[in-house]
Design a protein around this motif. Structure first.
Motif, PDB file in Angstrom:
ATOM      1  N   ARG A   3     -58.318 -36.233 -31.261  1.00  0.00           N
ATOM      2  CA  ARG A   3     -58.941 -37.061 -30.150  1.00  0.00           C
ATOM      3  C   ARG A   3     -57.768 -38.370 -29.905  1.00  0.00           C
ATOM      4  NH1 ARG A   3     -64.345 -37.186 -32.657  1.00  0.00           N
ATOM      5  NH2 ARG A   3     -65.414 -35.650 -31.621  1.00  0.00           N
ATOM      6  N   ALA A   4     -57.192 -38.849 -30.906  1.00  0.00           N
ATOM      7  CA  ALA A   4     -56.476 -39.999 -30.612  1.00  0.00           C
ATOM      8  C   ALA A   4     -55.066 -39.473 -29.975  1.00  0.00           C
ATOM      9  CB  ALA A   4     -56.015 -40.559 -32.175  1.00  0.00           C
ATOM     10  N   VAL A   5     -54.749 -38.321 -30.177  1.00  0.00           N
ATOM     11  CA  VAL A   5     -53.572 -37.493 -29.609  1.00  0.00           C
ATOM     12  C   VAL A   5     -53.864 -37.197 -27.908  1.00  0.00           C
ATOM     13  CG1 VAL A   5     -51.977 -35.872 -29.257  1.00  0.00           C
ATOM     14  CG2 VAL A   5     -52.510 -36.228 -31.390  1.00  0.00           C
ATOM     15  N   GLU A   6     -55.141 -37.053 -27.726  1.00  0.00           N
ATOM     16  CA  GLU A   6     -55.559 -36.643 -26.522  1.00  0.00           C
ATOM     17  C   GLU A   6     -55.655 -37.823 -25.732  1.00  0.00           C
ATOM     18  OE1 GLU A   6     -58.684 -33.909 -26.122  1.00  0.00           O
ATOM     19  OE2 GLU A   6     -57.710 -32.165 -26.646  1.00  0.00           O
ATOM     20  N   GLN A   7     -56.109 -39.042 -26.282  1.00  0.00           N
ATOM     21  CA  GLN A   7     -56.355 -40.292 -25.660  1.00  0.00           C
ATOM     22  C   GLN A   7     -55.187 -41.171 -25.482  1.00  0.00           C
ATOM     23  OE1 GLN A   7     -59.336 -41.874 -28.104  1.00  0.00           O
ATOM     24  NE2 GLN A   7     -60.969 -40.586 -27.304  1.00  0.00           N
ATOM     25  N   GLY A   8     -54.046 -40.480 -25.989  1.00  0.00           N
ATOM     26  CA  GLY A   8     -52.637 -41.346 -25.796  1.00  0.00           C
ATOM     27  C   GLY A   8     -52.638 -42.351 -26.927  1.00  0.00           C
ATOM     28  N   THR A   9     -53.227 -42.329 -28.095  1.00  0.00           N
ATOM     29  CA  THR A   9     -53.148 -43.432 -29.114  1.00  0.00           C
ATOM     30  C   THR A   9     -51.631 -43.410 -29.708  1.00  0.00           C
ATOM     31  OG1 THR A   9     -55.396 -43.342 -29.569  1.00  0.00           O
ATOM     32  CG2 THR A   9     -53.827 -44.197 -31.286  1.00  0.00           C
ATOM     33  N   PRO A  10     -51.012 -44.524 -29.836  1.00  0.00           N
ATOM     34  CA  PRO A  10     -49.466 -44.432 -29.951  1.00  0.00           C
ATOM     35  C   PRO A  10     -49.463 -44.612 -31.660  1.00  0.00           C
ATOM     36  CG  PRO A  10     -50.212 -46.612 -29.322  1.00  0.00           C
ATOM     37  CD  PRO A  10     -51.310 -45.654 -29.209  1.00  0.00           C
ATOM     38  N   THR A  11     -50.382 -44.451 -32.320  1.00  0.00           N
ATOM     39  CA  THR A  11     -50.247 -44.405 -33.725  1.00  0.00           C
ATOM     40  C   THR A  11     -50.210 -43.103 -34.604  1.00  0.00           C
ATOM     41  OG1 THR A  11     -52.461 -44.682 -34.066  1.00  0.00           O
ATOM     42  CG2 THR A  11     -51.359 -46.884 -34.195  1.00  0.00           C
ATOM     43  N   VAL A  12     -50.295 -42.111 -33.681  1.00  0.00           N
ATOM     44  CA  VAL A  12     -50.171 -40.833 -34.181  1.00  0.00           C
ATOM     45  C   VAL A  12     -48.800 -40.278 -34.438  1.00  0.00           C
ATOM     46  CG1 VAL A  12     -50.863 -38.236 -33.735  1.00  0.00           C
ATOM     47  CG2 VAL A  12     -52.363 -40.144 -32.868  1.00  0.00           C
ATOM     48  N   ILE A  27     -45.430 -38.483 -34.279  1.00  0.00           N
ATOM     49  CA  ILE A  27     -45.057 -37.391 -32.970  1.00  0.00           C
ATOM     50  C   ILE A  27     -44.695 -36.163 -33.502  1.00  0.00           C
ATOM     51  CG2 ILE A  27     -42.562 -38.034 -33.518  1.00  0.00           C
ATOM     52  CD1 ILE A  27     -44.112 -38.156 -30.061  1.00  0.00           C
ATOM     53  N   GLY A  28     -44.651 -35.967 -34.708  1.00  0.00           N
ATOM     54  CA  GLY A  28     -44.582 -34.569 -35.255  1.00  0.00           C
ATOM     55  C   GLY A  28     -45.952 -33.761 -34.867  1.00  0.00           C
ATOM     56  N   LEU A  72     -42.268 -30.024 -23.475  1.00  0.00           N
ATOM     57  CA  LEU A  72     -41.940 -31.293 -23.864  1.00  0.00           C
ATOM     58  C   LEU A  72     -40.764 -31.943 -22.978  1.00  0.00           C
ATOM     59  CD1 LEU A  72     -41.915 -30.591 -27.734  1.00  0.00           C
ATOM     60  CD2 LEU A  72     -43.629 -31.750 -26.266  1.00  0.00           C
ATOM     61  N   TYR A  73     -40.040 -31.002 -22.227  1.00  0.00           N
ATOM     62  CA  TYR A  73     -39.055 -31.473 -21.288  1.00  0.00           C
ATOM     63  C   TYR A  73     -39.289 -31.032 -20.029  1.00  0.00           C
ATOM     64  CZ  TYR A  73     -37.048 -32.420 -26.224  1.00  0.00           C
ATOM     65  OH  TYR A  73     -36.913 -32.670 -27.507  1.00  0.00           O
ATOM     66  N   ASP A  74     -38.553 -31.622 -19.136  1.00  0.00           N
ATOM     67  CA  ASP A  74     -38.794 -31.240 -17.819  1.00  0.00           C
ATOM     68  C   ASP A  74     -37.626 -30.535 -17.554  1.00  0.00           C
ATOM     69  OD1 ASP A  74     -40.070 -31.099 -15.374  1.00  0.00           O
ATOM     70  OD2 ASP A  74     -39.025 -32.553 -14.578  1.00  0.00           O
ATOM     71  N   ALA A  75     -37.357 -29.392 -18.033  1.00  0.00           N
ATOM     72  CA  ALA A  75     -36.246 -28.538 -18.170  1.00  0.00           C
ATOM     73  C   ALA A  75     -36.695 -27.120 -18.363  1.00  0.00           C
ATOM     74  CB  ALA A  75     -34.959 -28.976 -18.852  1.00  0.00           C
ATOM     75  N   GLU A  76     -36.047 -26.095 -18.087  1.00  0.00           N
ATOM     76  CA  GLU A  76     -36.320 -24.584 -18.361  1.00  0.00           C
ATOM     77  C   GLU A  76     -35.845 -24.541 -19.433  1.00  0.00           C
ATOM     78  OE1 GLU A  76     -38.057 -22.300 -16.430  1.00  0.00           O
ATOM     79  OE2 GLU A  76     -38.607 -23.996 -14.836  1.00  0.00           O
ATOM     80  N   PRO A  77     -36.292 -23.663 -20.218  1.00  0.00           N
ATOM     81  CA  PRO A  77     -35.974 -23.250 -21.787  1.00  0.00           C
ATOM     82  C   PRO A  77     -34.468 -23.037 -21.617  1.00  0.00           C
ATOM     83  CG  PRO A  77     -37.968 -22.200 -21.423  1.00  0.00           C
ATOM     84  CD  PRO A  77     -37.657 -22.788 -19.992  1.00  0.00           C
ATOM     85  N   SER A  78     -33.859 -22.154 -20.822  1.00  0.00           N
ATOM     86  CA  SER A  78     -32.623 -21.708 -20.677  1.00  0.00           C
ATOM     87  C   SER A  78     -31.656 -22.895 -20.428  1.00  0.00           C
ATOM     88  CB  SER A  78     -32.362 -20.781 -19.448  1.00  0.00           C
ATOM     89  OG  SER A  78     -32.639 -21.282 -18.113  1.00  0.00           O
TER      90      SER A  78
END
Length: 94
Positions: free
Chosen positions: A32-41, A43-44, A57-63
């Motif tokens: 729930r904390a992740v989905e709400q954007g709680t910054p204490t979770v 990052i892994g 996670l990135y705005d780039a194509e995998p290639s």
């Protein structure tokens, strides 16, 4: 925004909070904390959830990722390898 994308991907797959939490090995309250954007979770955990759900996670194509990693390494190589503490005393007495 990443938390919202994780929530959207979970709902699109029709997984409950409990189902996804069990798959990742975390508690429902952490999810729930992740989905709400709680910054204490951690990052892994966020990255693991995003990867499991297929959220980019990135705005780039995998290639494109190897070229972006190489570019990042090139930029990092331009900076000093070590950062030392400054020895100059700053006179900040105004």
């Amino acid at each position: 925004m990443l938390g919202l994308e994780i929530a959207r991907a979970r709902r699109r797959r029709r997984w409950t909070l409990q189902e996804l939490a069990d798959r990742v090995g975390i508690s429902v309250s952490t999810l729930r904390a992740v989905e709400q954007g709680t910054p204490t979770v951690a990052i892994g955990i966020v990255f693991e959830l995003a990867t499991l759900l297929g959220v980019r996670l990135y705005d780039a194509e995998p290639s494109e990722l190897p070229a972006l990693v190489a570019l990042g390494r090139d930029r990092l190589a331009l900076l000093p390898a070590r950062v030392r503490e400054t020895t100059v005393d700053v006179d900040d007495d105004f």
